[in-house]
Scaffold this motif. Structure first.
Motif, mmCIF file in Angstrom:
data_model
loop_
_atom_site.group_PDB
_atom_site.id
_atom_site.type_symbol
_atom_site.label_atom_id
_atom_site.label_comp_id
_atom_site.label_asym_id
_atom_site.label_seq_id
_atom_site.Cartn_x
_atom_site.Cartn_y
_atom_site.Cartn_z
ATOM 1 N N PRO A 164 27.315 21.719 -68.003
ATOM 2 C CA PRO A 164 26.932 20.673 -67.043
ATOM 3 C C PRO A 164 25.473 20.828 -66.613
ATOM 4 N N ARG A 165 24.818 19.708 -66.392
ATOM 5 C CA ARG A 165 23.425 19.710 -65.954
ATOM 6 C C ARG A 165 23.278 20.587 -64.714
ATOM 7 N N GLY A 166 22.251 21.422 -64.681
ATOM 8 C CA GLY A 166 22.002 22.252 -63.524
ATOM 9 C C GLY A 166 22.606 23.635 -63.599
ATOM 10 N N GLY B 191 25.016 25.348 -55.735
ATOM 11 C CA GLY B 191 26.040 24.664 -56.514
ATOM 12 C C GLY B 191 25.525 23.696 -57.559
ATOM 13 N N GLU B 192 24.281 23.237 -57.383
ATOM 14 C CA GLU B 192 23.729 22.252 -58.308
ATOM 15 C C GLU B 192 22.618 22.797 -59.199
ATOM 16 N N GLN B 193 21.965 23.908 -58.776
ATOM 17 C CA GLN B 193 20.786 24.346 -59.508
ATOM 18 C C GLN B 193 20.792 25.817 -59.908
ATOM 19 N N LEU B 194 21.076 26.720 -58.979
ATOM 20 C CA LEU B 194 20.961 28.152 -59.262
ATOM 21 C C LEU B 194 22.053 28.938 -58.563
ATOM 22 N N PRO B 195 23.061 29.361 -59.285
ATOM 23 C CA PRO B 195 23.282 29.196 -60.712
ATOM 24 C C PRO B 195 23.736 27.798 -61.131
ATOM 25 N N GLY B 196 24.293 27.009 -60.219
ATOM 26 C CA GLY B 196 24.672 25.648 -60.571
ATOM 27 C C GLY B 196 26.164 25.460 -60.737
ATOM 28 N N HIS B 197 26.522 24.445 -61.512
ATOM 29 C CA HIS B 197 27.927 24.067 -61.691
ATOM 30 C C HIS B 197 28.728 25.251 -62.223
ATOM 31 N N PRO C 239 28.423 31.383 -63.480
ATOM 32 C CA PRO C 239 29.153 31.049 -64.717
ATOM 33 C C PRO C 239 28.591 31.865 -65.896
ATOM 34 N N SER C 240 29.396 31.963 -66.924
ATOM 35 C CA SER C 240 29.015 32.718 -68.118
ATOM 36 C C SER C 240 29.368 31.926 -69.362
#
Length: 147
Positions: A6-8, A76-82, A142-143
């Motif tokens: 996912p984007r981000g 939640g949207e950028q770092l780390p994000g989705h 996420p990984s």
């Protein structure tokens, strides 16, 4: 595959020390009213001009957690994000945010534990260059190994 995430999203395998992300948002009366509804926090210091004038703030202020929520948005949207899982957050509120203020929310990677997918982030929000909220967050990133 990285292109299909996912984007981000920045996976733990790609996170680096010092990596920084941010957003800017103007806090509006509507934001404050909606946060009061969602949170059920109808403290008049946030909603009633006349009441708020007689407080130490001398006017209405945004909920502290509304401002802190912008940190959550960056995480939640950028770092780390989705796909990020929040594990902990400490916060210190330094100054009020008022309706109409432009808030700058930033997170910066200060520690990485790849084996546990843990990332520690220095977090702050500021208005006109003055910090209004500071803190640290611990998240599970996420990984690619768990796609």
């Amino acid at each position: 595959m990285l292109d299909n995430l996912p984007r981000g999203t920045i996976c733990i395998e790609d996170i680096e020390m010092g990596m920084t992300r941010y957003l800017r948002k103007q806090v509006t009366d509507k934001d404050i009213e909606m946060f009061a509804e969602v949170s059920t926090d109808h403290n008049p210091v946030h909603l009633d001009d006349e009441y708020a004038q007689d407080t130490i703030f001398e006017g209405r202020i945004a909920h502290g957690m509304l401002t802190a929520g912008l940190i959550s948005a960056v995480i939640g949207e950028q770092l780390p994000g989705h796909g990020t899982i929040y594990m902990g957050q400490n916060l210190k509120f330094l100054a009020p945010v008022r309706p109409g203020d432009m808030v700058y929310a930033e997170v910066k990677v200060i520690d990485i534990e790849i084996s546990k997918r843990r990332v520690k982030l220095d977090c702050h929000c500021s208005v006109d260059g003055k910090k209004v909220v500071i803190g640290e967050a611990t998240v599970m990133a996420p990984s690619r190994k768990f796609d």
